[in-house]
Design an enzyme around this catalytic site. Sequence first.
Site, PDB file in Angstrom:
ATOM      1  N   HIS A 264       3.768   0.442  -2.734  1.00 48.56           N
ATOM      2  CA  HIS A 264       4.156  -1.533  -2.724  1.00 48.56           C
ATOM      3  C   HIS A 264       5.735  -1.983  -2.629  1.00 48.56           C
ATOM      4  O   HIS A 264       6.306  -2.472  -3.492  1.00 48.56           O
ATOM      5  CB  HIS A 264       3.100  -2.108  -4.202  1.00 48.56           C
ATOM      6  CG  HIS A 264       1.753  -1.749  -3.968  1.00 48.56           C
ATOM      7  ND1 HIS A 264       1.639  -2.323  -2.707  1.00 48.56           N
ATOM      8  CD2 HIS A 264       1.089  -2.428  -5.012  1.00 48.56           C
ATOM      9  CE1 HIS A 264      -0.407  -2.379  -3.326  1.00 48.56           C
ATOM     10  NE2 HIS A 264       0.087  -2.627  -4.188  1.00 48.56           N
TER      11      HIS A 264
ATOM     12  N   HIS B 107      -0.209 -10.197  -3.971  1.00 45.68           N
ATOM     13  CA  HIS B 107      -1.269  -8.929  -5.139  1.00 45.68           C
ATOM     14  C   HIS B 107      -2.167  -9.840  -5.855  1.00 45.68           C
ATOM     15  O   HIS B 107      -1.718  -9.872  -6.553  1.00 45.68           O
ATOM     16  CB  HIS B 107      -0.420  -7.930  -5.734  1.00 45.68           C
ATOM     17  CG  HIS B 107      -1.353  -7.137  -5.780  1.00 45.68           C
ATOM     18  ND1 HIS B 107      -2.097  -7.003  -6.782  1.00 45.68           N
ATOM     19  CD2 HIS B 107      -1.547  -5.845  -4.967  1.00 45.68           C
ATOM     20  CE1 HIS B 107      -2.919  -5.769  -6.836  1.00 45.68           C
ATOM     21  NE2 HIS B 107      -2.177  -4.441  -5.720  1.00 45.68           N
ATOM     22  N   ALA B 108      -2.485 -11.345  -5.796  1.00 48.40           N
ATOM     23  CA  ALA B 108      -3.289 -12.393  -6.345  1.00 48.40           C
ATOM     24  C   ALA B 108      -4.412 -11.115  -7.066  1.00 48.40           C
ATOM     25  O   ALA B 108      -5.154 -10.850  -6.391  1.00 48.40           O
ATOM     26  CB  ALA B 108      -3.855 -13.576  -6.034  1.00 48.40           C
ATOM     27  N   TYR B 109      -4.668 -11.561  -7.998  1.00 54.61           N
ATOM     28  CA  TYR B 109      -6.324 -11.367  -8.301  1.00 54.61           C
ATOM     29  C   TYR B 109      -6.705 -12.216  -8.999  1.00 54.61           C
ATOM     30  O   TYR B 109      -6.529 -12.922 -10.062  1.00 54.61           O
ATOM     31  CB  TYR B 109      -6.436 -10.509  -9.580  1.00 54.61           C
ATOM     32  CG  TYR B 109      -5.589  -8.342 -10.199  1.00 54.61           C
ATOM     33  CD1 TYR B 109      -6.123  -7.686  -9.828  1.00 54.61           C
ATOM     34  CD2 TYR B 109      -4.233  -8.527  -9.905  1.00 54.61           C
ATOM     35  CE1 TYR B 109      -5.873  -6.501  -9.740  1.00 54.61           C
ATOM     36  CE2 TYR B 109      -3.661  -7.257  -9.795  1.00 54.61           C
ATOM     37  CZ  TYR B 109      -5.008  -5.798  -9.591  1.00 54.61           C
ATOM     38  OH  TYR B 109      -3.817  -4.721  -9.656  1.00 54.61           O
TER      39      TYR B 109
ATOM     40  N   GLU C  36      -6.718  -8.109  -0.782  1.00 49.87           N
ATOM     41  CA  GLU C  36      -4.962  -7.988   0.354  1.00 49.87           C
ATOM     42  C   GLU C  36      -4.922  -8.107   1.537  1.00 49.87           C
ATOM     43  O   GLU C  36      -5.235  -6.458   2.217  1.00 49.87           O
ATOM     44  CB  GLU C  36      -4.478  -6.880  -0.514  1.00 49.87           C
ATOM     45  CG  GLU C  36      -4.070  -6.741  -2.539  1.00 49.87           C
ATOM     46  CD  GLU C  36      -4.130  -5.587  -2.751  1.00 49.87           C
ATOM     47  OE1 GLU C  36      -3.114  -5.010  -2.781  1.00 49.87           O
ATOM     48  OE2 GLU C  36      -4.818  -4.992  -3.247  1.00 49.87           O
TER      49      GLU C  36
ATOM     50  N   ASP D 288     -10.833   1.011  -3.792  1.00 52.05           N
ATOM     51  CA  ASP D 288      -9.608   0.373  -3.650  1.00 52.05           C
ATOM     52  C   ASP D 288      -9.487   0.908  -2.511  1.00 52.05           C
ATOM     53  O   ASP D 288      -8.606   1.771  -2.321  1.00 52.05           O
ATOM     54  CB  ASP D 288      -8.606   1.474  -4.484  1.00 52.05           C
ATOM     55  CG  ASP D 288      -7.098   0.808  -4.696  1.00 52.05           C
ATOM     56  OD1 ASP D 288      -7.005   0.169  -3.938  1.00 52.05           O
ATOM     57  OD2 ASP D 288      -6.060   1.947  -5.623  1.00 52.05           O
TER      58      ASP D 288
ATOM     59  N   GLN E  88      -7.321  -4.570   2.206  1.00 47.78           N
ATOM     60  CA  GLN E  88      -7.397  -4.038   0.981  1.00 47.78           C
ATOM     61  C   GLN E  88      -8.540  -4.652   0.039  1.00 47.78           C
ATOM     62  O   GLN E  88      -7.937  -5.959  -0.793  1.00 47.78           O
ATOM     63  CB  GLN E  88      -5.995  -3.235   0.045  1.00 47.78           C
ATOM     64  CG  GLN E  88      -6.012  -2.675  -0.530  1.00 47.78           C
ATOM     65  CD  GLN E  88      -6.358  -0.997  -0.067  1.00 47.78           C
ATOM     66  OE1 GLN E  88      -5.759  -0.737   1.084  1.00 47.78           O
ATOM     67  NE2 GLN E  88      -6.689   0.103  -1.036  1.00 47.78           N
TER      68      GLN E  88
ATOM     69  N   ASN F 128       0.643  -1.236   0.037  1.00 44.19           N
ATOM     70  CA  ASN F 128      -0.016   0.168   0.174  1.00 44.19           C
ATOM     71  C   ASN F 128       0.538   0.861   0.038  1.00 44.19           C
ATOM     72  O   ASN F 128       2.078   1.498  -0.454  1.00 44.19           O
ATOM     73  CB  ASN F 128      -0.898   0.188   0.968  1.00 44.19           C
ATOM     74  CG  ASN F 128      -2.649   0.770   0.448  1.00 44.19           C
ATOM     75  OD1 ASN F 128      -2.289   1.791   0.695  1.00 44.19           O
ATOM     76  ND2 ASN F 128      -3.485   0.631   0.648  1.00 44.19           N
ATOM     77  N   ARG F 129       0.419   2.268   0.269  1.00 49.89           N
ATOM     78  CA  ARG F 129       0.911   3.965  -0.049  1.00 49.89           C
ATOM     79  C   ARG F 129       1.228   4.304   1.070  1.00 49.89           C
ATOM     80  O   ARG F 129       1.207   4.041   2.739  1.00 49.89           O
ATOM     81  CB  ARG F 129       0.003   4.413  -0.279  1.00 49.89           C
ATOM     82  CG  ARG F 129      -0.599   3.738  -1.836  1.00 49.89           C
ATOM     83  CD  ARG F 129      -1.636   5.002  -2.229  1.00 49.89           C
ATOM     84  NE  ARG F 129      -1.890   4.873  -3.648  1.00 49.89           N
ATOM     85  CZ  ARG F 129      -2.734   3.868  -3.876  1.00 49.89           C
ATOM     86  NH1 ARG F 129      -3.274   2.936  -3.285  1.00 49.89           N
ATOM     87  NH2 ARG F 129      -2.453   3.492  -5.264  1.00 49.89           N
TER      88      ARG F 129
END
Length: 353
Positions: A107, A177-179, A313, A250, A285, A81-82
């Site tokens: 990330h 970070h799997a979609y 996530e 997000d 997330q 994340n940020r």
Amino acid sequence: MTSVSTSVLGRMPDGRPVHVLRIGSEPDVVVEVLDLGATVHRLGAVGGDGVRRDVVLGLPDVAERLAGGGYVGGTIGRYANRIAHGRFPLDGREVQVEVHDRGNSLHGGPDGFDVRLWDVRTHTPDEVVLELVSPDGDQGFPGTVTAVVRYRVAGDVVSVTMEATTDAPTPVNLTNHAYFNLAGEGSGPVDDHVLQVEADLFTPIDGTGLPLGTDHAPVEDTPFDLRRPTRLGEATESAHPQVAAVDGLDHNFVLRGSGLRRAAVLEEPAVRSRLEVWTDQPGLQVYTGNAFDGEKRARGGGRHHRRAGVALEPQLFPDSPNRDAWPSPVLRPGDTYRSVLEWRWGRAAPGTR
């Protein structure tokens, strides 16, 4: 005795091979892991309709992944994340790390753990363990960090255990970070997937994805109320300002409870597939692939278009190095960071909505 399955996807620019490491066996879940990024490359599971599908998004080759592949399937670090402006206080001094996302660190920086070649420590038919040493000053972060990721398949459960140690204080926040697209990669957007998240609060963000202050907000009477199974399209197409700001979801959800517990349930009614996400982390997330624009090639052919998958996530809260009121991300020498994630696969009942 069952032997391990390993193949080569391609090579790094310096000639080192990138391996595909297969774990699990049919008829249960089968996972292909790359040592590049400790990445989930494929995940095969059988839906309620009896059809086996690859239910995670993937990229076709090494070049696509190194060119900035949207973190697809990768292990994220040092800090998922940020971090606002890439700056944070640490033991009385200010640390500046590299920025690359609208003036913020995202990330782990432009050269994060997801584009590094990890060392394979062990590989058995059901488990693979990978290690990465991140040197002091990597992307601006202090301390040498050794990260270890363990993937294990046991029937229809995939466990992902992430650990890290350091020789100097530094923030650590790892995730995968799997979609997911339970109808299979390339089947279209995930709008008809149904998502439930075990959270009463979410974290409002500004236009750059940073939290607005330190207060979380109730999900009640917002599109973020996913306490009951909700069609993703209903949430992502809402006119709510927080949805409009990022063209979808997000956002961090503040999970109830502590320890290993269920964080989310994702179902795809048409194929009757079901995924439960379990974690010991405080936040989840939820990202609906809003930035996919058809530029990136998909592993199975075609392109990744908007909302081709949804990322779930587990992690610490965004910008936690600057938020003293939130769980601390600082790892110190002698301590071990540890995060446990489980994907529990099943079949949704007929008629699930």
